[in-house]
Scaffold this active site. Sequence first.
Site, PDB file in Angstrom:
ATOM      1  N   HIS A  56       0.843  -1.206   0.000  1.00 16.33           N
ATOM      2  CA  HIS A  56       0.000   0.000   0.000  1.00 16.33           C
ATOM      3  C   HIS A  56       0.873   1.249   0.000  1.00 16.33           C
ATOM      4  CE1 HIS A  56      -3.957   1.994   1.214  1.00 16.33           C
ATOM      5  NE2 HIS A  56      -3.077   2.990   1.115  1.00 16.33           N
ATOM      6  N   HIS A  58       1.294   5.318  -2.185  1.00 16.58           N
ATOM      7  CA  HIS A  58       0.744   6.284  -3.154  1.00 16.58           C
ATOM      8  C   HIS A  58       1.926   6.893  -3.910  1.00 16.58           C
ATOM      9  CE1 HIS A  58      -3.438   6.457  -1.478  1.00 16.58           C
ATOM     10  NE2 HIS A  58      -2.788   5.884  -0.474  1.00 16.58           N
ATOM     11  N   GLN A 151      -9.700   9.268  -5.031  1.00 18.05           N
ATOM     12  CA  GLN A 151      -9.370  10.107  -3.860  1.00 18.05           C
ATOM     13  C   GLN A 151     -10.526  11.028  -3.445  1.00 18.05           C
ATOM     14  OE1 GLN A 151      -5.674  11.025  -2.432  1.00 18.05           O
ATOM     15  NE2 GLN A 151      -7.209  11.423  -0.877  1.00 18.05           N
ATOM     16  N   HIS A 209      -9.790   1.884   0.437  1.00 19.42           N
ATOM     17  CA  HIS A 209      -9.514   2.682   1.630  1.00 19.42           C
ATOM     18  C   HIS A 209     -10.810   2.670   2.434  1.00 19.42           C
ATOM     19  CE1 HIS A 209      -5.970   4.098  -0.441  1.00 19.42           C
ATOM     20  NE2 HIS A 209      -5.635   4.870   0.569  1.00 19.42           N
ATOM     21  N   GLU A 212     -11.110   4.922   7.089  1.00 24.73           N
ATOM     22  CA  GLU A 212      -9.850   5.536   7.533  1.00 24.73           C
ATOM     23  C   GLU A 212     -10.198   6.805   8.313  1.00 24.73           C
ATOM     24  OE1 GLU A 212      -7.128   6.810   4.478  1.00 24.73           O
ATOM     25  OE2 GLU A 212      -5.463   6.991   5.888  1.00 24.73           O
ATOM     26  N   ASP A 308       2.284   3.392   2.918  1.00 26.00           N
ATOM     27  CA  ASP A 308       1.302   4.414   2.552  1.00 26.00           C
ATOM     28  C   ASP A 308       1.941   5.619   1.854  1.00 26.00           C
ATOM     29  OD1 ASP A 308      -1.290   5.226   2.230  1.00 26.00           O
ATOM     30  OD2 ASP A 308      -1.647   5.785   4.307  1.00 26.00           O
ATOM     31  N   TRP A 314       1.025  14.409   3.362  1.00 24.07           N
ATOM     32  CA  TRP A 314       0.375  13.827   4.550  1.00 24.07           C
ATOM     33  C   TRP A 314       1.373  13.230   5.515  1.00 24.07           C
ATOM     34  CZ3 TRP A 314      -1.460  13.408  -0.437  1.00 24.07           C
ATOM     35  CH2 TRP A 314      -2.675  14.044  -0.672  1.00 24.07           C
TER      36      TRP A 314
END
Length: 411
Positions: A56, A58, A151, A209, A212, A308, A314
């Site tokens: 996982h 991005h 997203q 997702h 979360e 992630d 983030w």
Amino acid sequence: MKIINATLRKTPGLHTVMCEGEHISAITLQSAHVPPQAGDIDAQGQLLIAPFVEPHIHLDAALTAGQPEWNLSGTLFEGIERWAQRKETITHEDTKQRAHTTLRMLAEHGIQHVRTHVDVTDPTLAALRAMIEVREETRHLINLQIVAFPQEDIESYAGGRELMTLAVELGADVVGGIPHFENTREQGVSSIKFLMDLAERTGCLVDVHCDETDDPHSRFLEVLAEEARVRGMGSRVTASHTTAMGSYDNAYCSKLFRLLKASGINFVSCPTESIHLQGRFDTFPKRRGVTRVAELDRAGMNVCFGQDSIKDPWYPLGNGNILRVLDAGLHICHMMGFEDLARSLDLVTDNSARTLDLGERYGIAVGRPANMLVLDAESDYEAVRRQAKARVSIRGGKVLMTRVPERVEFS
Ligand code: FE2
């Protein structure tokens, strides 16, 4: 190719592993340590394992932190603002170059299988098109699975369904979702039914997702699990994050676990990202904002760890080393008992491979692809304790990478 004096996980003794072409052709137990011949790879009694897996990440946002501004609060919400600024300057080449750099970082740490989520809530699908090119260009380093990740939602985003469908037509391997982020609960439920239909029709895998958030009323996991159970798709479905489960009460969770187990779905936890982003609405006591990893594992369900983010709006840290996430995850999830430590690599190897549905394309066994690592450690426990590095990475029966161990000299 021949690897000698190898320790295999969960198997006593030293082993010789032979490769022919791109596959493993024989595995034999040695009666004693053997001296190396020319061309042999001598594992020196250390672990020979199947490659690490990143289930996982991005890649489309990786390496953008601080561009043009840093996330000063560290919150998810400021992250979204910073990402909106950076998104304005993204180009095809920029996405590709950052993905290539990040994949090389992962490969340096012994990762050979990666699942990346790519934002498809963009009418041009620019990042997805770039990542499909990257998937081809990096086949010598890693196998890349691409998730069509909405997203900004499926049902609450104009044209969301069409973009998901087009992303799969263009070549996405996995259908994603973000039901807890949809405007209403009904839209969240409807998004799951849509994405499961899309996956069932096209043969894609699923990775959502899911929940979360710290909101204990976010309960889309039960919807996803039931859809997977009824359709018999559990082994091909993954619920990522599920951090709300860390806030569910035990009575609900005991009922939920019965369904989760019956569904056979997989779980990914990203403990460093979740401990950083969740718990932000709490004063004290502060929740950890992480799903019930140990409890899922103890109940016989498949759960693994992912990174992630690497240096994105983030999450500002990360370097591609999945053992760093394993170390943190074992702390955060109360999994430091010796039995957990002694099989801890499951969480970043075999369990992750099962999540990616790699089947017989993964593992050290005769007939499987000759993809392996010699780790600088003799056991799972020592690997995580010492943050062991991959000494040799083998891919398709050839040496992909070797690392010279660092040497410290006191004067
Ligand atoms: Fe994610």
